[in-house]
Every structure is written in C-alpha cells, then in structure tokens.
Motif scaffolding. Structure first.
Motif, PDB file in Angstrom:
ATOM      1  N   MET A 174       0.837  -1.209   0.000  1.00  0.00           N
ATOM      2  CA  MET A 174       0.000   0.000   0.000  1.00  0.00           C
ATOM      3  C   MET A 174       0.873   1.261   0.000  1.00  0.00           C
ATOM      4  SD  MET A 174      -3.222  -0.639  -0.331  1.00  0.00           S
ATOM      5  CE  MET A 174      -4.048   0.864   0.152  1.00  0.00           C
ATOM      6  N   ALA A 175       1.946   1.234   0.791  1.00  0.00           N
ATOM      7  CA  ALA A 175       2.846   2.396   0.836  1.00  0.00           C
ATOM      8  C   ALA A 175       3.439   2.656  -0.548  1.00  0.00           C
ATOM      9  CB  ALA A 175       3.953   2.153   1.862  1.00  0.00           C
ATOM     10  N   TRP A 177       1.316   7.121  -6.638  1.00  0.00           N
ATOM     11  CA  TRP A 177       0.226   8.006  -7.080  1.00  0.00           C
ATOM     12  C   TRP A 177       0.489   9.460  -6.674  1.00  0.00           C
ATOM     13  CZ3 TRP A 177      -2.064   6.343 -10.977  1.00  0.00           C
ATOM     14  CH2 TRP A 177      -2.514   5.025 -11.094  1.00  0.00           C
ATOM     15  N   ALA A 178       1.151   9.639  -5.542  1.00  0.00           N
ATOM     16  CA  ALA A 178       1.504  11.003  -5.140  1.00  0.00           C
ATOM     17  C   ALA A 178       2.466  11.613  -6.155  1.00  0.00           C
ATOM     18  CB  ALA A 178       2.132  10.988  -3.744  1.00  0.00           C
ATOM     19  N   GLU A 208      -8.564   8.341  -2.814  1.00  0.00           N
ATOM     20  CA  GLU A 208      -7.540   9.225  -2.261  1.00  0.00           C
ATOM     21  C   GLU A 208      -6.827   9.994  -3.376  1.00  0.00           C
ATOM     22  OE1 GLU A 208      -4.449   7.258   0.021  1.00  0.00           O
ATOM     23  OE2 GLU A 208      -3.545   9.146   0.648  1.00  0.00           O
ATOM     24  N   PHE A 209      -6.590   9.319  -4.515  1.00  0.00           N
ATOM     25  CA  PHE A 209      -5.817   9.965  -5.587  1.00  0.00           C
ATOM     26  C   PHE A 209      -6.658  10.283  -6.812  1.00  0.00           C
ATOM     27  CE2 PHE A 209      -2.659   8.049  -2.834  1.00  0.00           C
ATOM     28  CZ  PHE A 209      -1.775   9.101  -2.683  1.00  0.00           C
ATOM     29  N   LEU A 221      -8.004   3.726  -2.144  1.00  0.00           N
ATOM     30  CA  LEU A 221      -6.782   4.309  -2.719  1.00  0.00           C
ATOM     31  C   LEU A 221      -7.136   5.145  -3.953  1.00  0.00           C
ATOM     32  CD1 LEU A 221      -3.535   4.218  -2.799  1.00  0.00           C
ATOM     33  CD2 LEU A 221      -3.841   2.332  -4.405  1.00  0.00           C
ATOM     34  N   TYR A 258       2.062   1.895  -3.481  1.00  0.00           N
ATOM     35  CA  TYR A 258       1.049   2.484  -4.371  1.00  0.00           C
ATOM     36  C   TYR A 258       0.875   3.982  -4.079  1.00  0.00           C
ATOM     37  CZ  TYR A 258      -0.671  -2.411  -4.596  1.00  0.00           C
ATOM     38  OH  TYR A 258      -0.797  -3.758  -4.721  1.00  0.00           O
ATOM     39  N   ARG A 259       0.787   4.301  -2.792  1.00  0.00           N
ATOM     40  CA  ARG A 259       0.490   5.686  -2.425  1.00  0.00           C
ATOM     41  C   ARG A 259       1.628   6.609  -2.860  1.00  0.00           C
ATOM     42  NH1 ARG A 259      -0.827   6.470   3.453  1.00  0.00           N
ATOM     43  NH2 ARG A 259      -2.246   8.116   2.763  1.00  0.00           N
TER      44      ARG A 259
END
Lengths: 414, 460
Positions: free
Chosen positions: B221-222, B228-229, B292-293, B289, B224-225
């Motif tokens: 998950m970290a 995307w950031a 979020e993005f 997710l 992916y985030r």
C-alpha cells in the motif's frame, strides 16, 4: 491401526468389521458397469458390507431402497498423477509433503497423507472416490512410490501403498536426457546382477534382508510393480519402450503429448498411457503433437487410455476430471472409453478394487442426474466403500455465509 | 521537473515565476505522442454473410429463437426473424447457436507463449516494484500457437497483460485475435490502454524475498500511495506547462518520464486499471486508494473473494474478472466458491466477468461460464444461458472500455460472431465458425480457415 501397511486384504477386513448392517438397493438405474455386461437400463444394484453384492437379483430385500428413476449410476471416478492430501496450499511450504531433496526409488509419501485435507470433500463433488497419489520426488529421476487413497476423509483412507514406481525421463533444464537413461538402466542392471548372484550363492550374506530400494527394484524387475514413466517426445517414448523390453517392465507412460506419432508401437507393446484430455499447446519442443484429439486417436489405435487432470490444476480441481472426459468425447473419444479412462482403466492398471460395477467389487458408486460428463448434470448421491458420503465442502459453507441474509455480521453465520 | 511543487499555491507562484522568466517568441510546444505504436489492423473482408435460423444469445441478456443475423461491411447490419435480405454467403444455422465473439480480459498469450522456454519469458518485468514504463505490446510474439487455439474456441478479442510480480506491472494491450506477423496488425483500434497492478502475495514475495520493499501488504500500500503522489505531481507539472504555454508564455516542458506517463494516463481517465487483487479487504482498500488519488480503480482480476464484497464492487462501478474454480495455489486463493461470479453478478449495476489467465482455459471460456451457471443454479440461483454469456462478452468488453464496439449481437456493432454447433454451455459444444469484423477467421470444417503459426509450420 497401522494405516501405513493397509493391503487390499486388510482393508476389506476392516470394511467387513465395520457396522455395515444395512443393505442398500439402487433400483431403476441406467448402470454403466464398465465390464463386459455393458450398460444396463432399469437395473438394480445391491450394496452390502461395502461391496456390490448383486446386480439385478431375482429378489431384493434391502433396508434402504433408492429409486434412481432412470438416472445414471457409474463407478466412482479415480483421480491419478496428482498430490492429493500431500499439498494443501501450493505456495505454503509447510503444507507440502510431496517432495524432498533426498527422495529416490523408495520414497513413500503415504505416511504424510492428510485425509482431512479440504481438497478431499471438494474432489468428491466430481464423483471422485479414489485417487492414485504420486509424489513429486526430489533431485533423482526416481520420484518415489505412488499410493492409493479413497476420498472418504477417514483416517484409514490409504488403501494401498507402493503402488507404482514413478520415474521422470523427460527433458531437463540442465544436462542431457541421455544421462537419465544411463541412470535408469544402470540401476535396473545393478539389481538384476544382485538377484542373479543371490540365486547362485546361498550364503549368509546373500540372505541378508534386502534394502527398501532393493525390494522396490526387485518388484519392478519381476513386473509386480508398475513403473510410471513421465515422458513427452516420440523418440523418448520409443527409448522407454526399449527399456521396458530389456527388463520386462510393467510400464505405464504418463504425459506423452507426442504419443500419437508412435501409437502403433505403444499399442503393440500393450502399454497404457495416462494423458490430460485438455493438453493441446506445444508447451515444449517435446510436446509439439499435443492435441485435443489425441485421447480418441490413441483409443482407436488400441491403446489403453487413462485420463488425469491437467498438470497445472493438480489435485485442487480434481473434480473437473469428468468435464475433461467430456471434452475428450467431444473431440472423438468414445463415451464408454472416456468413462473407462476415468475409472476402470485406472483400476486395472494400478490393481485397485473399484472402477467397475460388478458383484464382489468395492462399492464406490455415483448416482448422476444424467450424463456424468455434462455441466448441467448434478451429482445426486455418492458412496465410498458402500457408505453414502456427503459432497459438501467448506466452499459451500462460505457461499452460504455470504448469500444468507442476517442481522448479524457474516462471521456469525455458520 | 516540477515534481516537488504539489500544492495549488506553489503552482500558482511558479506560473508567475515562469511568466517573468520566459520572454520572447514561444518555442515549439512539447507534446507527448500517446499512440506511438498504432494499430495497423485491417479487416480481411467487407462482404456480407447472412446467418439464419439460429438460437442467438445477444450478450445483453436476450435469447432469440430462429433468428437471423446479417453481417455486412464488417458490422452487424441486422438482427431479427426472417430477414428478407440477400447476402454474399448464407448459412443455415438451424440447431446451432450464435453468440458475440468471446472476449478474454486476462491473457498472457504472446508474452508467455508456447513453447514456454526461457527465451520466451517476456511477461513479467521483475526488476522493480513499479515498472509502469513497460508496455506488454512490446513483448507480444504474434506467432504464439496459442492465439490459434484460442480462436478455435471463439476468442475474437483479448487483453494481453504483463505479469503480476509488481505493484505496477506495466501497460496492457487489447488485440483482435487475427493472425498477423506484427503486434500492430492485431491491435484493437482505439481500445484504451490498461495498467496492470497487483495486490497481495506476489509483490511482497518477489521483492520481500530480495529484502527490499514491499516486504508486506502494508508495504504494498505504501508503494502504491508513493507512486500516485508522484504521478499527481507529474500531471500537475504538465498541466502547468500547458497552461503557461497556452497563455502565450515560453515555459520549459517538464522532463519526460515514461513510467509516470502511464500513471498520469490513469489520472486523466485515459488508461483503465486492471488490478490483480484476490482478497476482499485488499479490493476495498484499492477502491479507497483510488478515491484518495482521484482515479477509478477499474477491474479486479482473480478476485477470489469478490463474493464477500459484491455490493461494494457494484456501488463503485468495479468489474470483477474471475475464474470459476481456480483455488488453493496460494493463501489468497483459499476462500474460493464456485458461485463467485454468480454472486457478484446478482447485485444491481454489477459487472461480473469470467477470465482465463490460461492458454488452456481461454479455449473454453464458454465452458468456464457453464460450470458457474450450473453450480450456481444448484445453489438456488436461476441463471440462463443468456445471462451467463454476458460474463464473457458484454461485461468483458465493458471492462476493457470497448463495449460500444464489440461484445454484443446488436446492430452497428463490429461483426465479431461465433457460430456454435450446439448450446455453447454443453461440454460437447464446439465453435464451428468465427468471424471478426465480418471476416471469417476460423472454420472447423475448412482447412483454408485454420491458421497455423510460423512456429508450427513444418514441425508436425
């Protein structure tokens, strides 16, 4: 009970000592006997003490009578060439007992068999009642010894051990397949030599108890134990047939995607083949003749064909063996031949009790709503060793949990 | 590159700065070519074919008896009873069934072809957790004999995906299943690209095994985030450049990043996510997710536990591409139920798809659907052929973003059609004739229409 040494004789004794007081009669069934008696319409099959005691008797006196209403009765189907009960989850190392680096000629994995594996009730959904379990082996070309189980889920479900010696003679990622022939023939010649020395000399040394490996090799050389050889390429099949000829092996060929090229040789040598009905991609240079029509073509050439599941599916989807048989029929195999390929042929080749509907046979039976190969057909009843067995598995419990309305969170639906 | 200036205020400031710095005539505007490897596919025939008296499953829930279908100029021209039209070829399909061409949304044909030898392992760029820069179309070997076997099973369209070792595995490509010496000759015109993502055991096993991130599911998950950031900043940098240029200024273009181009394509809604994700809790997190993005989470592939969150998938417009019965090869595949597809399908606004991920079962996706339909009916569902066919036609097309072009027997659609010798949900059923854009590409009874790959030529 010493379940690791259950011979056919002792398992029969166990069955008869169990509380099988009841006599079950299945009447008005379309019975695929898979014997010379052929297919019987409106027939009665009587089960007593785990055994088929009569077919179409003059008088029936049974505790339980099941009117099949013309539905189809077949022998239980028999899986083979998979690791049922030795692998729970393929990617979880601790759940795998089918291989070992040190595994060799005498590797018997049957003590590791788990009759409570979740794969077993699921396998029953496909009408599978027995299975020939084959180890993966290790570094040796000798993968170990096949054994036979039923799918009752009982702790005494290992029916037969040391059923066949499994040998891999196919291509390798490194080295030459020629070395495999050297290894195989030297091993057999070595044992032949020991046996002839033993008959010449009658001294104390020769009388020494033979090792496990020696016992296996002796049984193989006497033709008492089948040798299952996994091989694909036509030229390799011919080489293996030569080895059979040289040593008088009771040979079974497995894989053999190129078998149709040398089908006459295989038929003439009277060697049965175990194939997957749905293998039709040229997955290697050794299997350029993989084709959906191979099962039918081998059958027509007079080869005894046994069907096993597709290699990737392993034992988890053993239940689809009946569909694979249907695909073989769609592609040219006879319906009767395909039924035998998933039952009586396997029983014959590996010396099992079952796979046929005849008096005196073990009562492993399946009652189907219609043609057992068709997707729309339901499995209505299943008997293993004369006892009716459930086909419910944890998959049904999960489906029920998530399709049942409840005020409570799902975890409370049991 | 502007990637460390993510906020609106900073962006506004930098625009002002750029405006101050950039005087004089504008340089040529930098644009990114979005389709540098375009389709060269051409239909093989533009004649007309009339199929008469067939049982037709439209792919959209209808079953038509004794119906006729006219294929003309590559399109489905008419569907109905007793069409009084002339055609170049007329086929009496009495007793036979007609369906849309079958679509597999999850194939590795060409990228993991037969023979499956070391030199052919081109499907999985297992070098970094994020390889969004790779495009699987650059791996496809059009001579894979598996394409021909799949066509014999009625497959007219298929999405080739890169493998699932990585959090971001790369771009997919959608192909027409026609023989061609080039990938572009198969490429489905105007089909959107996909981005392959993977949850769960694969990325953590592959990279955790090397002692690098991700080692765990939280590490996934970290990863992916963070990606995307970064992609969000990249998108903003380009938008800022384009806005400044449009305002007559002379800004420098951001540095081109092939990996971020793909992620930006998702953020722009041009590239669809195809996410290998088995478990209920992980699919739910992937949906969050996406929120979020600010992108759409797309289709979940292999969702063994989709039945546990069928409502959630439908509410969020996610398709679920599923097997009937694969299970047990890893822990995340342990909670299989054979009715999975039917349970997902039973929810309003759902999009249940049957996929193969296999060179073998792709040849019988109709049988895969048959297993599900019958098993579910035994468990109390009341599904019919016209319901089940959409799992491998219309819904599959929807998952790939091509449902306006193919996936149903409907006037105006591409004439991708299969004639089956009987009910395609019978184990004995076989495809007899397959059409792609109205051109016959397979005929079971005519060797002229049975393609052989270069690899197999002269081998048997």
């Amino acid at each position: 009970m010493n379940k690791f040494k259950v011979s056919l004789l002792t398992s029969a004794l166990l069955a008869s000592s169990a509380a099988f007081a009841q006599i079950t009669a299945i009447t008005n069934a379309k019975v695929h006997t898979l014997t010379d008696a052929g297919t019987l319409e409106g027939a009665t099959v009587v089960i007593e003490d785990g055994t088929i005691s009569a077919i179409n008797p003059a008088n029936v006196s049974a505790d339980i009578t099941i009117d099949a209403q013309g539905r189809v009765l077949t022998p239980g189907f028999i899986g083979s060439m998979n690791q049922l009960g030795l692998v729970e989850v393929s990617a979880v190392e601790g759940s795998i007992d089918a291989d070992d680096d040190k595994a060799d000629v005498d590797f018997d994995a049957s003590p590791a068999f788990n009759p409570r594996s979740s794969l077993i009730p699921y396998g029953r959904k496909g009408g599978i009642t027995q299975n020939v379990v084959v180890p993966h082996g290790g570094k040796s070309i000798f993968k170990g010894l096949a054994f036979v189980v039923d799918l009752s889920g009982e702790f005494n479900s290992v029916l037969k051990t040391r059923t066949a010696l499994v040998v891999d003679m196919g291509a390798s990622r490194s080295g030459s397949r020629a070395m495999k022939y050297k290894t195989l023939t030297e091993k057999l010649e070595g044992q032949q030599q020991k046996l002839s020395e033993k008959t010449k000399k009658d001294d104390k040394k020769a009388a020494k108890k033979p090792s496990q490996e020696e016992q296996v090799l002796t049984a193989v050389l006497k033709g008492e134990m089948p040798v299952v050889v996994e091989v694909e390429r036509a030229s390799d099949i011919l080489e293996v047939l030569k080895v059979k000829e040289q040593f008088g092996l009771n040979l079974v060929l497995w894989g053999v995607n190129d078998a149709v090229l040398v089908k006459e040789h295989i038929a003439k040598a009277n060697v049965p083949v175990v194939i997957s009905a749905v293998s039709n991609l040229p997955s290697s240079f050794s299997s350029l003749h993989a084709d959906l029509r191979n099962a039918g073509e081998l059958e027509r050439a007079g080869v005894k064909v046994l069907l096993s599941g597709f290699a990737f599916e392993g034992a988890h989807n053993l239940y689809q063996l009946r569909f694979d048989a249907g695909i073989a029929v769609a592609q040219g195999m006879s319906h009767e031949g395909a039924l035998k390929a998933v039952s009586s042929n396997i029983a014959d080749v590996f010396g099992l009790d079952g796979g046929k509907i005849a008096s005196g046979q073990r009562a492993d039976l399946v009652l189907w709503s219609a043609d057992p190969f068709e997707y729309s057909t339901t499995l209505d009843k299943l008997w293993i060793n004369g006892e009716e067995v459930s086909t419910e598995s944890r998959h049904d419990k999960l489906r029920e949990r998530y399709t049942t309305d409840s005020d409570m969170p799902r975890a409370y639906t049991k | 590159m502007q990637k460390f200036k993510p906020t609106a205020i900073v962006l506004a400031l930098s625009t002002v700065l750029l405006g101050c710095q950039d005087k004089g005539p504008q340089k040529e505007k930098v644009t990114i070519e979005k389709n540098p490897y375009p389709s060269t596919y051409q239909p093989h025939s533009t004649g007309s074919t009339l199929i008469t008296n067939a049982t037709v499953l439209t792919g959209t829930g209808e079953r038509l008896e004794d119906a006729d279908v006219l294929l003309k100029d590559g399109k489905i021209s008419q569907v109905g009873k007793d069409l009084s039209v002339q055609a170049d070829v007329t086929i009496d399909a009495q007793g036979k069934w007609v369906t849309p061409g079958i679509i597999d949304v999850h194939s590795h044909l060409g990228a993991y072809p037969s023979p499956s030898v070391e030199s052919h392992a081109d499907g999985n760029e297992i070098t970094k957790p994020n390889t969004a820069q790779v495009w699987v179309e650059h791996s496809v070997w059009p001579q894979d004999p598996g394409f021909n076997r799949a066509r014999e099973g009625g497959i007219t369209t298929l999405q080739i995906l890169p493998g699932s070792a990585n959090l971001f595995g790369g771009r997919s490509v959608t192909l027409k299943n026609v023989p061609s010496p080039t990938m572009q000759g198969m490429k489905f015109p105007d089909a959107p690209y996909g981005l392959k993502m993977a949850c769960g055991e694969n990325p953590k096993r592959v990279y955790g095994g090397k002692g690098v991130a991700p080692y765990t599911r939280m590490g996934n998950m970290a990863g992916y985030r963070a990606a995307w950031a970064e992609a969000t900043e990249y998108k903003q940098a380009w938008e800022q450049y384009e806005a400044a240029y449009a305002a007559g200024l002379n800004p420098d273009a951001p540095k081109r990043d092939i990996r971020l181009d793909t992620l930006r394509g998702v953020l722009d809604g041009e590239i669809l996510i195809h996410n290998h994700c088995y478990k209920a809790e992980e699919m739910a997190m992937m949906i969050d997710l996406s929120k979020e993005f600010n992108y759409h989470a797309g289709t979940f592939h292999h969702g063994i536990e989709a039945y546990k969150i069928a409502d959630l998938l439908a509410e969020n417009g996610n398709c679920a591409a599923l097997w009937p019965d694969w299970w047990g090869f890893k822990m995340e595949a342990y909670d299989m139920v054979p009715e999975n597809v039917a349970i997902v399908d039973a929810v309003k606004n759902s999009c249940a798809v049957v996929h193969s991920d296999s060179g073998t079962t792709i040849q019988r996706l109709n049988h895969e659907a048959a297993k599900i339909m019958n098993t579910a009916n035994q468990a109390g569902f009341s599904l019919k052929e016209q319901d089940a066919i959409k799992w491998i036609t219309y819904n599959a097309a929807k998952s790939l973003g091509i449902e306006d072009k193919t996936g149903s027997v409907k006037q105006g659609k591409q004439a991708d059609i299969v004639i089956w010798d009987r009910n395609p949900f019978s184990v004995y059923s076989k495809a007899e004739t397959v059409y792609i854009d109205g051109a016959k590409v397979y005929d079971r009874f005519d060797e002229k229409y049975q393609a052989v790959s270069d690899f197999m030529l002269g081998q048997r």
